[in-house]
Design an enzyme around this catalytic site. Structure first.
Site, mmCIF file in Angstrom:
data_model
loop_
_atom_site.group_PDB
_atom_site.id
_atom_site.type_symbol
_atom_site.label_atom_id
_atom_site.label_comp_id
_atom_site.label_asym_id
_atom_site.label_seq_id
_atom_site.Cartn_x
_atom_site.Cartn_y
_atom_site.Cartn_z
ATOM 1 C CD GLU A 38 -2.839 -1.050 2.454
ATOM 2 O OE1 GLU A 38 -4.062 -1.203 2.310
ATOM 3 O OE2 GLU A 38 -2.301 -0.871 3.570
ATOM 4 C CG ASP A 42 -2.369 2.480 9.134
ATOM 5 O OD1 ASP A 42 -2.105 3.107 8.097
ATOM 6 O OD2 ASP A 42 -3.342 1.718 9.246
ATOM 7 C CB CYS A 67 -9.838 1.114 12.257
ATOM 8 S SG CYS A 67 -10.314 1.853 10.686
ATOM 9 C CE1 TYR A 91 -12.751 -0.083 7.340
ATOM 10 C CE2 TYR A 91 -13.472 -0.429 5.076
ATOM 11 C CZ TYR A 91 -12.618 0.154 5.976
ATOM 12 O OH TYR A 91 -11.618 0.982 5.534
ATOM 13 C CG ASP A 96 -20.194 5.496 19.714
ATOM 14 O OD1 ASP A 96 -19.036 5.566 19.277
ATOM 15 O OD2 ASP A 96 -21.142 6.185 19.307
ATOM 16 C CG HIS A 135 -19.089 8.571 16.892
ATOM 17 N ND1 HIS A 135 -20.108 8.332 17.781
ATOM 18 C CD2 HIS A 135 -19.494 9.616 16.113
ATOM 19 C CE1 HIS A 135 -21.085 9.199 17.568
ATOM 20 N NE2 HIS A 135 -20.741 9.988 16.571
ATOM 21 C CG HIS A 150 -1.163 -0.868 7.799
ATOM 22 N ND1 HIS A 150 -1.011 -0.399 6.523
ATOM 23 C CD2 HIS A 150 -0.096 -0.404 8.496
ATOM 24 C CE1 HIS A 150 0.090 0.332 6.444
ATOM 25 N NE2 HIS A 150 0.667 0.335 7.628
ATOM 26 C CD GLU A 171 -6.433 4.617 6.947
ATOM 27 O OE1 GLU A 171 -7.017 3.825 6.197
ATOM 28 O OE2 GLU A 171 -7.013 5.271 7.842
#
Length: 403
Positions: A38, A42, A67, A91, A96, A135, A150, A171
């Site tokens: 890539e 990160d 993340c 993902y 939260d 969030h 990563h 990132e």
């Protein structure tokens, strides 16, 4: 000026792990770069000790997507579910953790996102105890041996450093909002005194500390050079069917040859290389002195038989073996020796006399902690067809060959 922490030379891989742990305990994230795939970096930090201060720093300075990462199978067991559209990523539903005993607001303040990450690392909690969508983006990491991204590297890094296998990553964007600026990452590591590692560094630590290759079958192997034992392995490291040929070495240091597959030289008696003759000589020496021949399935310096033949075609047109590989878009030498290290350790070997002309093999074994007591040159046959090939190995690959 003192040596940059980003360019620090580590005595051993264990020393590297110890350094990473100390950085984390001081509340400092580590910058992890992917210099090959890539080409980005990160911030990485253990989820279980993430504080508001660390969260504020990585989100303010990193500026990318925050993340929290855990192993995919563990997340599914805890009730977390994947998003229906992932666009090649992995993902899960964003979350939260509402702490009703405090002044919980929206889930977005640094202290609340840090809390969410800490609670995410508590394996006793399932999805029902979080609010979603929230969030903090959640990513499921694959097995590191399957995918070296990563996400996977971050989970293994914090685990190797002694923390739960849950990481916080984000990132890093440069001043122009670009995430593919490695020079900026090194400048940032200098500015903030942060450790910087490549994913390959984490992979090396992983290989050193996670035994993923184990013997599964043994049988006698009578040959023209004498009686050997051949051993096959369960291989969760790279999935290839490497094997070993063994002659008892008693109480001596075993002679070891790490031989990369060359079907044209080893089985078809090709004169374009010296591989077949080296294999024969290695078996003779091991038969006489005792030791192990580790046969690695990485044909054509790791590029495979089809690309090797394509490189042969370019060599017929005048390129040497180094430039031919580069011309077809590969590295001059893509071989890896983590599997050889794991095979040796699975056989109880930590000290060897190495049969090789390639100084890189010694460096690779010593990197993982194998003691190379001596290096014995293994001169292959020289002929009119392989002379230029051997000259290239000597000059461009720095092999210790007598011509």
């Amino acid at each position: 000026m003192e040596e940059s922490i980003s360019k620090r030379k580590y005595r051993t891989l264990d020393d590297m792990i110890s350094t990473v742990r100390n950085e984390f305990l001081q509340g400092k994230p580590v910058i992890v770069i992917d210099s090959e795939r890539e080409v980005e970096g990160d911030f990485v930090f253990p989820a279980e000790i993430c504080t508001a201060e660390t969260m504020n720093f990585i989100t303010t300075v990193g500026k990318g997507l925050l993340c929290v990462v855990g192993r995919e199978e563990e997340l599914i067991k805890r009730g977390f579910f994947k998003l229906p559209s992932n666009f090649g990523a992995n993902y899960f539903v964003p979350i939260d953790y509402p702490d009703m005993s405090s002044n919980y607001k929206t889930g977005i303040p640094a202290c609340e996102r840090a809390l969410t990450c800490r609670m995410f690392s508590d394996e006793k909690l399932n999805l029902s105890e979080f609010r979603y969508p929230g969030h903090v983006t959640v990513i499921g990491a694959k097995e590191f041996s399957v995918r070296k991204g990563h996400s996977e590297a971050s989970v293994e890094l914090v685990r190797l450093a002694g923390f739960k296998p849950y990481s916080v990553i984000i990132e890093i964007l440069d001043n122009n909002g670009d995430s593919h600026d490695l020079d900026y990452l090194y400048e940032m590591s200098e500015e903030h005194g942060l450790l910087i590692l490549d994913i390959i560094d984490i992979w090396n630590m992983y290989v050193k500390n996670e035994q993923l290759i184990k013997p599964i079958a043994r049988a006698k192997l009578p040959t023209r050079y004498g009686m050997f034992e051949i051993v096959s392995f369960q291989n969760l490291l790279d999935g290839k069917e490497h094997f070993a040929v063994i002659k008892d070495w008693g109480d001596k240091i075993p002679v070891v040859r790490i031989h990369s597959e060359c079907v044209t030289g080893d089985t078809l008696s090709s004169l374009r290389c010296d591989c077949g003759s080296q294999l024969e000589k290695a078996l003779k020496i091991i038969a006489e002195h005792g030791g192990v021949l580790v046969y690695l399935r990485q044909e054509g310096r790791g590029i495979g038989i089809s690309r090797k033949i394509e490189a042969y075609r370019l060599q017929d047109s005048g390129l040497d073996t180094y430039d031919a590989n580069v011309e077809i878009g590969r590295k001059p030498d893509e071989r890896e020796y983590g599997a050889a290290y794991q095979i040796l350790t699975s056989l109880g070997i930590n000290k060897v006399k190495l049969l090789t002309n390639n100084p890189h093999k010694r460096q690779e074994l010593e990197k993982y902690g194998i003691i190379v007591e001596d290096v014995v040159n293994l001169q292959g046959e020289v002929n009119e067809f392989n002379f230029n090939y051997l000259l290239t190995k000597k000059i461009r690959f720095k092999h210790d060959i007598k011509l």
